[in-house]
Design an enzyme around this catalytic site. Structure first.
Site, mmCIF file in Angstrom:
data_model
loop_
_atom_site.group_PDB
_atom_site.id
_atom_site.type_symbol
_atom_site.label_atom_id
_atom_site.label_comp_id
_atom_site.label_asym_id
_atom_site.label_seq_id
_atom_site.Cartn_x
_atom_site.Cartn_y
_atom_site.Cartn_z
ATOM 1 N N GLU A 149 9.648 6.306 4.652
ATOM 2 C CA GLU A 149 8.660 6.673 3.625
ATOM 3 C C GLU A 149 8.711 5.723 2.444
ATOM 4 O OE1 GLU A 149 5.919 8.247 4.338
ATOM 5 O OE2 GLU A 149 7.120 9.957 4.973
ATOM 6 N N ASP A 178 -0.667 3.875 8.164
ATOM 7 C CA ASP A 178 -1.525 4.960 8.647
ATOM 8 C C ASP A 178 -2.600 4.467 9.620
ATOM 9 O OD1 ASP A 178 0.032 6.490 7.001
ATOM 10 O OD2 ASP A 178 -1.418 6.591 5.388
ATOM 11 N N TYR A 227 1.778 6.835 -6.911
ATOM 12 C CA TYR A 227 1.880 5.937 -5.762
ATOM 13 C C TYR A 227 1.750 4.489 -6.243
ATOM 14 C CZ TYR A 227 0.946 4.102 -1.068
ATOM 15 O OH TYR A 227 1.006 3.407 0.118
#
Ligand code: GLA
Length: 369
Positions: A17, A154, A203
């Site tokens: 992550e 992704d 982010y």
């Protein structure tokens, strides 16, 4: 009747992550929730798009640089049509999009959406694309047309996933490997129900901090580094105290997370589910303490799941600040575990969450042409 229907999956990330934008390894798994894009030729200049989930219909012409603020979701369609239209082959098109990937839940509904659009449009107009162009274009659309600086993970898994396997991706070289999930385990997705309000700002701030950490490390180690991929955990630990403390914690997370991905890949191949579970718990602790992207809801899911019989491990997945957590559990009573975890989560006062059993899914495909 549409001319083409394409689909692409949502995903969970087993481990790795906030590593993808640091040129490190990541290990996502596609799930059996998908987004479907149906397209039909209409000719002329007009594009009409309908989203089943949003219950919205809108029309537009592709004019480069013009964004829709009121119909934000349509920017993905515009982005795809603009970037795929190099040879001016794309004409007015009807779009209908429907999805079973929960939105705003950290399960990468936007990559599923944009990859299914790219596949549908490219197929409809015979645009010549290499496989690798699909995730790269999808990332460009998110970066340039939506303004979110997401990494390649992704769209990459939305394109290349294989049912029954995790996808080990080296986000630096873009080499990848399918690693079969061991027999006898299931994945639970624990949706917090918290919309990720802070997600975009935080982010982007984390990305910025990683770049600053690289700059500090170049100076301290007197070496030319291009990303955190170029340093080891030992090297980082040695400079504790010499670096800004926040940057130190960010760098420590990224570098140890990269090691955890490599170890998790090996453990999956050996069928060592206990070790995979431990690495997931370590990853969560590092995201909470060092990267500081967890939150009370995500921590609650992990705390509830960890001591339960049949749970190998649990962690947040995706960008954090809400979204979802995942648990790796022994197959057999995954449904009971899902119910129990959801019940205890509610008992802690978190009203909106739910838990579901996710099967693995495959990458994007043409459903009809
Ligand atoms: C989001 C991004 C991914 C990745 C994760 C954090 O899901 O889209 O590229 O950065 O956050 O690991």
């Amino acid at each position: 009747m549409p001319d083409v229907i394409a689909s692409a999956p949502g995903r969970i990330n087993l481990v790795g992550e906030h590593a993808g934008y640091n040129q490190s390894f990541v290990l996502p798994v596609a799930i059996d929730r998908r987004t479907y894009t149906a397209v039909g030729r209409r000719g002329g200049e007009l594009f009409i798009a309908f989203s089943k989930e949003l219950g919205k219909k809108t029309s537009f012409e592709i004019l480069p640089g013009r964004f829709e603020h009121s119909n934000f979701w349509v920017n993905y369609v515009k982005g795809a049509c603009t970037l795929l239209n190099k040879d001016k082959t794309i004409e007015g098109t009807n779009f209908a999009v429907g999805s079973t990937v929960p939105r705003g839940s950290g399960l990468s509904s936007s990559a599923a959406y944009v990859v299914s659009i790219i596949e549908a449009v490219a197929h409809l107009y015979g645009v010549d694309l290499d496989e690798m162009d699909v995730p790269i274009l999808a990332q460009r659309i998110e970066n340039e047309f939506i303004g979110v600086q997401t990494g390649i993970m992704d769209p990459f898994v939305a394109k290349f996933a294989r049912e029954g396997s995790a996808l080990l991706i080296d986000t630096r070289s873009l080499e990848y490997q399918h690693i079969p999930m061991p027999e006898g385990c299931s994945i639970l997705v624990c949706v917090t129900g918290v919309k990720r309000a802070l997600a975009t700002t935080e982010y982007n701030r984390r990305q910025q901090q990683c770049q600053e950490a690289v700059a500090e490390l170049c100076r301290i180690l007197d070496r030319n580094l291009t990303s955190l991929r170029d340093v080891t955990a030992e090297e980082i630990k040695e400079v504790d105290g010499e670096m800004d403390q926040t940057l130190y914690m960010r760098a420590l997370h990224v570098v140890t997370e990269n090691d955890r991905v490599v170890k998790t890949g090996a453990a999956l191949m050996n069928g060592d589910k206990e070790f995979v579970g431990n690495l997931m718990l370590e990853s969560h602790a590092s995201l909470r303490r060092n990267y500081q992207v967890s939150g009370p809801e995500l921590d609650a899911f992990v705390e509830i799941a960890e001591p339960l019989e049949g749970v190998y491990g649990a962690r947040m997945t995706g960008a954090g600040f809400g979204g979802s957590a995942i648990c790796l559990v022994e197959s057999g009573n995954e449904n009971e575990l899902a119910t129990r975890i959801a019940r205890e989560y509610k008992q802690r006062g978190f009203e909106d969450g739910y838990v579901f059993v996710a099967r693995t899914g495959c990458g994007s495909r043409i459903e009809k042409s």
